[in-house]
Design an enzyme around this catalytic site. Sequence first.
Site, mmCIF file in Angstrom:
data_model
loop_
_atom_site.group_PDB
_atom_site.id
_atom_site.type_symbol
_atom_site.label_atom_id
_atom_site.label_comp_id
_atom_site.label_asym_id
_atom_site.label_seq_id
_atom_site.Cartn_x
_atom_site.Cartn_y
_atom_site.Cartn_z
ATOM 1 N N SER A 139 -4.885 18.137 -3.712
ATOM 2 C CA SER A 139 -5.464 18.810 -2.656
ATOM 3 C C SER A 139 -4.916 18.730 -1.314
ATOM 4 O O SER A 139 -3.676 19.458 -1.274
ATOM 5 C CB SER A 139 -6.909 18.167 -2.583
ATOM 6 N N ASP B 2 -6.289 24.952 2.157
ATOM 7 C CA ASP B 2 -5.384 24.009 1.713
ATOM 8 C C ASP B 2 -4.693 24.044 0.718
ATOM 9 O O ASP B 2 -4.805 25.260 -0.148
ATOM 10 C CB ASP B 2 -6.364 22.611 1.658
ATOM 11 N N ASP C 277 -4.921 23.178 -2.604
ATOM 12 C CA ASP C 277 -5.417 23.773 -3.759
ATOM 13 C C ASP C 277 -6.382 24.676 -3.886
ATOM 14 O O ASP C 277 -7.065 25.161 -4.858
ATOM 15 C CB ASP C 277 -5.778 22.449 -4.556
ATOM 16 N N ASP D 21 -9.434 24.807 -2.095
ATOM 17 C CA ASP D 21 -11.070 24.574 -2.122
ATOM 18 C C ASP D 21 -11.274 24.134 -0.653
ATOM 19 O O ASP D 21 -12.558 24.005 -0.668
ATOM 20 C CB ASP D 21 -11.239 23.606 -3.390
#
Length: 457
Positions: A106, A245, A247, A249
Amino acid sequence: MSQRQRKYFGTDGVRGTVGQPPITPDFVMKLGWAAGRVLAARAPGRQKVLIGKDTRVSGYMFESALEAGLSAAGIDIHLLGPMPTPGIAYLTRTFHAKAGIVISASHNPYDDNGIKFFSDAGTKLPDEMEYAIEAELERPLETVVSRSLGKARRVEDAAGRYIEFCKGTVRSSLSLAGMKLVVDCAHGATYHIAPAVFAELGAEVITLGADPDGFNINHGCGATEPGALQAAVREHGADVGIALDGDGDRLIMVDDKGEVIDGDELVFIIARRRYMSGALRGSVVGTQMSNLGLEHAVRTLGLGFERVKVGDRYILERLQEGGWTLGGESSGHIICLDLTTTGDGIIAALQVLEAMSASEQSLADLKRGMRKFPQKLVNVRMERKVDVMSMPLVRQAVADVEATLGDTGRVLLRPSGTEPVIRVMVEGQDDASVARHADALASVVENAARDASDCAA
């Protein structure tokens, strides 16, 4: 929910520093095998699993390790390549796969990585499946016979499928023509997707953070470091800045003045637009870290507001329990449950842009309906895990600050789910006193944690 202790799974899968247990190739291969064993035992016939990743250099290694483990368990694998976490959740559903696996840490730096799973419904795995996978990890790895080994193939049109899905979450008449956007992809998994979504809806898109090299993910860019985005919005005279960000999400936005709009403000903007259009169902869900200003603003609209533990899985659980549709965190995890099954930065951004279009107001104008309370968060790093809230000195310090703030503020101490850190948060009406209380509490926590480590040594 069961309170049994997990050995490997945290609040967001298995995560850590690459090369240090459990984020090693041998463990990840066995994790793939263990997950495959559990999935194969729960349904008859040949099963398939999707694997997607962000742009970290270690993603290649862990993709291969998972592929080997799943194949050894007799599971077919569809490889998506770089793909946002919410995109993997979506494609897991549309491919009718038994699970989706995300290789990502993430918002963390490139030398971290992690593995998390989605169920066949595109949601986080239920607790009982995580326990079952951990139980399999304790068994010796056994490969199925050769005729039953899983096969792997690459999905060539994964990005295009997800781009079309994102565009389909807003009304077909929405046009972003005439709008100038700066989009920061954090050199992460949205680099080849987010700019296309907004451009295909008519916006002029200026792209930042879209040149991943395996090492620059989240570095000086994206939702956790929006300074470059703020500067670019001012430089280009853009209407909006969008920061995702690594990833995809999380979402943070920047208004035309270059001011950051965080997740709490974005949740309010979406909630008000949905309330006015009659599209909002039930209460809005925040977390223990949500600003008091969001709670007050939502209640002023006549809507309910509930807090849950920090973590998007807890927001999702409460939304599902209540049959509600909107929740989010100040960090930018925003879930629109009527549109998708997990937090999605691109979809949340589209909801905000649609609110701007429908109201013919700027982002700066839309955020004025919510007044944020001053809030300071201090991260206290620890050498080892310590239950600081069990320590009398820490409890007394917290009680003293709470007594001083009364009903006009809050104190929260909580351990991070992904780092050896205690997060100390103080919220109130006055910047100076909030900062003073937060720093003082952090100092008490730091000293208590150090003393505990010294005693244990």
